[in-house]
Design an enzyme around this catalytic site. Structure first.
Site, mmCIF file in Angstrom:
data_model
loop_
_atom_site.group_PDB
_atom_site.id
_atom_site.type_symbol
_atom_site.label_atom_id
_atom_site.label_comp_id
_atom_site.label_asym_id
_atom_site.label_seq_id
_atom_site.Cartn_x
_atom_site.Cartn_y
_atom_site.Cartn_z
ATOM 1 N N THR A 1 31.846 8.322 -25.123
ATOM 2 C CA THR A 1 32.520 7.956 -26.372
ATOM 3 C C THR A 1 32.582 9.122 -27.361
ATOM 4 O O THR A 1 33.146 8.982 -28.439
ATOM 5 C CB THR A 1 31.781 6.782 -27.048
ATOM 6 N N GLY A 2 31.995 10.253 -26.991
ATOM 7 C CA GLY A 2 31.983 11.412 -27.898
ATOM 8 C C GLY A 2 33.225 12.263 -27.722
ATOM 9 O O GLY A 2 34.065 12.017 -26.847
ATOM 10 N N CYS B 1 30.268 26.697 -25.849
ATOM 11 C CA CYS B 1 31.730 26.878 -25.986
ATOM 12 C C CYS B 1 32.132 28.276 -26.469
ATOM 13 O O CYS B 1 33.086 28.875 -25.954
ATOM 14 C CB CYS B 1 32.295 25.813 -26.924
ATOM 15 N N GLY C 1 33.480 21.304 -32.677
ATOM 16 C CA GLY C 1 32.343 21.790 -31.897
ATOM 17 C C GLY C 1 31.045 21.112 -32.276
ATOM 18 O O GLY C 1 30.040 21.253 -31.583
ATOM 19 N N HIS D 1 37.984 27.404 -31.420
ATOM 20 C CA HIS D 1 37.119 28.429 -32.002
ATOM 21 C C HIS D 1 37.859 29.771 -31.953
ATOM 22 O O HIS D 1 38.498 30.089 -30.949
ATOM 23 C CB HIS D 1 35.837 28.597 -31.178
ATOM 24 N N ARG E 1 20.309 25.503 -19.600
ATOM 25 C CA ARG E 1 21.150 26.685 -19.348
ATOM 26 C C ARG E 1 20.366 27.928 -18.953
ATOM 27 O O ARG E 1 20.819 28.717 -18.133
ATOM 28 C CB ARG E 1 21.992 27.009 -20.585
HETATM 29 N N1 LIG Z 1 32.071 19.676 -29.136
HETATM 30 C C1 LIG Z 1 32.098 20.800 -28.408
HETATM 31 O O1 LIG Z 1 33.003 21.647 -28.542
HETATM 32 C C2 LIG Z 1 31.058 21.056 -27.388
HETATM 33 C C3 LIG Z 1 31.232 22.136 -26.563
HETATM 34 C C4 LIG Z 1 30.293 22.385 -25.580
HETATM 35 C C5 LIG Z 1 29.215 21.551 -25.471
HETATM 36 N N2 LIG Z 1 29.063 20.495 -26.304
HETATM 37 C C6 LIG Z 1 27.894 19.639 -26.118
HETATM 38 O O2 LIG Z 1 28.313 18.367 -25.649
HETATM 39 C C7 LIG Z 1 27.452 17.366 -26.183
HETATM 40 C C8 LIG Z 1 28.256 16.285 -26.894
HETATM 41 O O3 LIG Z 1 29.064 16.831 -27.895
HETATM 42 P P1 LIG Z 1 30.168 15.974 -28.647
HETATM 43 O O4 LIG Z 1 30.879 16.936 -29.503
HETATM 44 O O5 LIG Z 1 30.944 15.131 -27.706
HETATM 45 O O6 LIG Z 1 29.263 14.988 -29.564
HETATM 46 P P2 LIG Z 1 29.628 13.566 -30.201
HETATM 47 O O7 LIG Z 1 31.080 13.453 -30.493
HETATM 48 O O8 LIG Z 1 28.674 13.387 -31.307
HETATM 49 O O9 LIG Z 1 29.283 12.508 -29.034
HETATM 50 C C9 LIG Z 1 27.975 12.271 -28.597
HETATM 51 C C10 LIG Z 1 28.001 11.344 -27.396
HETATM 52 O O10 LIG Z 1 26.665 11.207 -26.907
HETATM 53 C C11 LIG Z 1 26.349 9.816 -26.834
HETATM 54 N N3 LIG Z 1 24.937 9.586 -27.076
HETATM 55 C C12 LIG Z 1 24.216 9.958 -28.154
HETATM 56 N N4 LIG Z 1 22.935 9.535 -28.023
HETATM 57 C C13 LIG Z 1 22.873 8.875 -26.852
HETATM 58 C C14 LIG Z 1 21.827 8.212 -26.159
HETATM 59 N N5 LIG Z 1 20.578 8.132 -26.643
HETATM 60 N N6 LIG Z 1 22.109 7.657 -24.956
HETATM 61 C C15 LIG Z 1 23.342 7.703 -24.450
HETATM 62 N N7 LIG Z 1 24.379 8.326 -25.063
HETATM 63 C C16 LIG Z 1 24.138 8.910 -26.244
HETATM 64 C C17 LIG Z 1 27.209 9.173 -27.903
HETATM 65 O O11 LIG Z 1 27.325 7.791 -27.616
HETATM 66 P P3 LIG Z 1 27.466 6.667 -28.790
HETATM 67 O O12 LIG Z 1 28.933 6.566 -29.075
HETATM 68 O O13 LIG Z 1 26.946 5.447 -28.131
HETATM 69 O O14 LIG Z 1 26.654 7.137 -29.950
HETATM 70 C C18 LIG Z 1 28.502 9.943 -27.700
HETATM 71 O O15 LIG Z 1 29.197 9.430 -26.587
HETATM 72 C C19 LIG Z 1 26.428 18.118 -27.030
HETATM 73 O O16 LIG Z 1 25.336 18.451 -26.192
HETATM 74 C C20 LIG Z 1 27.147 19.367 -27.403
HETATM 75 O O17 LIG Z 1 26.262 20.428 -27.696
HETATM 76 C C21 LIG Z 1 29.959 20.221 -27.263
#
Ligand SMILES: NC(=O)c1ccc[n+]([C@@H]2O[C@H](COP(=O)([O-])OP(=O)(O)OC[C@H]3O[C@@H](n4cnc5c(N)ncnc54)[C@H](OP(=O)(O)O)[C@@H]3O)[C@@H](O)[C@H]2O)c1
Length: 350
Positions: free
Chosen positions: A21-22, A138, A169, A247, A109
């Site tokens: 969902t994120g 990223c 991000g 970015h 990592r």
């Molecule tokens: N955004 C980027 O550009 C990017 C790039 C590379 C890596 N990342 C990495 O990818 C990850 C997610 O990033 P995002 O931007 O997608 O964050 P986000 O939009 O905040 O989404 C977080 C996701 O994790 C889930 N989650 C949180 N706590 C949880 C738990 N205890 N059990 C199960 N699911 C849980 C959330 O579910 P709910 O909806 O249920 O809360 C949601 O689906 C992070 O580790 C981030 O560092 C992000």
């Protein structure tokens, strides 16, 4: 092991998406569908808060399940993007039930037995190994896609990088904060320590000892690991800006060998995953608004840095949710299943 159950050319792979969902999880679902990934079951997982909600997958809608240690039965590939704490808590359960984990978080990592992979750069590391393959940070992915061909040709001695990072991000709450501030509303749950609208924050992730942020240290350590060269010097200043779509990075490189900027343009044009946009006369250069939605790494403002011998300046932009996260993870999965399929057909033929 589940991955070797029926490995044929038309084999379908059961895929779990943790954090579905994120921002990254939703993008993973979109990229899997767009690329026609050979998926059998696709199982979206998230926290109890979102269990039962719906997420799009191509023209279908999938129901989100609650992440538990038992969530991975029958899964071949588990794509994690729910933060490092969730990865540390659940990745081993996925591996134990036979899945290959591709992890978007920073949890594993730098572990020596965990490959850190960018398919255009170091495809040779994409193997099951300990069961976990890490997707790099990223900002690092878009940097190393460009550094790799340059390093092979002219040997990179030192890189000075300043980033201008999209709020996407930092996840869904960060986008909500920016949009709320732009509408003139206070944000009930602030993601950043200060307002982000009409601002620039010289802080991405937490501060480490010595004054660098963890994001800045990731750019040093991950670049060295991916390029397999601990001698490359990298220093970064990472800045969050009120931008979505990608970015941007101002990159200054010092090479060991003399080079010609025209040869840099030609080499980058011929390199996988890179689009050169470099025509100052037409104001053509990479920007987040034009990179948004693309899987490419865009490079422009290619010019000599005359303040040092063998110095080069570049401007690099890429969609952090796609090449910086979802697309790179799916490309790792695609590369891995091609390798598994070839290995299985060799072992059948011998
Ligand atoms: N955004 C980027 O550009 C990017 C790039 C590379 C890596 N990342 C990495 O990818 C990850 C997610 O990033 P995002 O931007 O997608 O964050 P986000 O939009 O905040 O989404 C977080 C996701 O994790 C889930 N989650 C949180 N706590 C949880 C738990 N205890 N059990 C199960 N699911 C849980 C959330 O579910 P709910 O909806 O249920 O809360 C949601 O689906 C992070 O580790 C981030 O560092 C992000």
């Amino acid at each position: 092991m589940s991955t070797n159950r029926h490995v044929t050319g038309d084999h379908l792979w059961n895929v779990a998406v943790v954090g579905a969902t994120g921002l990254v999880g939703l993008k993973i679902l979109q990229v899997l569908a767009e690329r026609g990934f050979p998926a059998g079951e696709v199982r979206p997982l998230a926290s109890p808060k979102s269990a039962g909600s719906a997420v799009p997958f191509g023209d279908r809608s999938l129901t989100v399940g609650e992440l538990t240690p038992e969530s991975f039965a029958g899964i071949d590939i588990a794509l994690f993007s729910a933060g490092a704490t969730v990865s540390r808590g659940y990745a081993r359960h996925a591996v134990d039930s036979g899945a290959l984990v591709i992890d978007n978080s920073s949890a594993f990592r730098m572990e020596p037995d965990v490959p850190l992979a960018v398919p255009e750069v170091n495809p040779g590391v994409i193997r099951r190994g300990s069961g976990i393959i890490a997707n790099p940070n990223c900002s690092t992915i878009q940097l190393v896609v460009v550094l790799k061909p340059l390093h092979e040709r002219w040997r990179v001695r030192r890189v000075v990088v300043s980033t201008y990072q999209s709020v996407t991000g930092a996840g869904r709450r960060a986008v909500d904060q920016l949009e709320g501030e732009l509408r003139g509303e206070g944000s009930p749950e602030r993601k950043f320590p200060h307002r982000i609208a009409r601002n620039a924050l010289p802080q991405v992730d937490h501060f480490a000892e010595g004054g660098d942020t963890r994001e800045e240290l990731k750019m040093l350590n991950e670049t060295r690991k991916i390029l397999g060269d601990p001698g490359i010097a990298v220093t970064a200043t990472c800045v969050r800006v009120p931008v979505t779509g990608g970015h941007s990075e101002s990159v200054n490189i010092e090479f060991e060998k003399p080079f010609d900027p025209d040869d840099v343009r030609d080499l980058l044009r011929a390199s996988a995953g890179i689009t050169v946009q470099d025509d100052p006369g037409r104001a053509l250069y990479p920007m987040p608004v034009s990179a948004d939605g693309s899987d490419e790494v865009f490079v422009g403002r290619i010019r000599r840095d005359t303040s040092i011998p063998n110095g080069l300046n570049l401007w690099i932009v890429s969609d952090n949710l796609r090449k910086g996260a979802a697309t790179n993870a799916v490309q790792i999965a695609e590369h891995w299943i091609r390798h598994e399929t070839v290995s299985a057909s060799h072992s059948h033929n011998t």
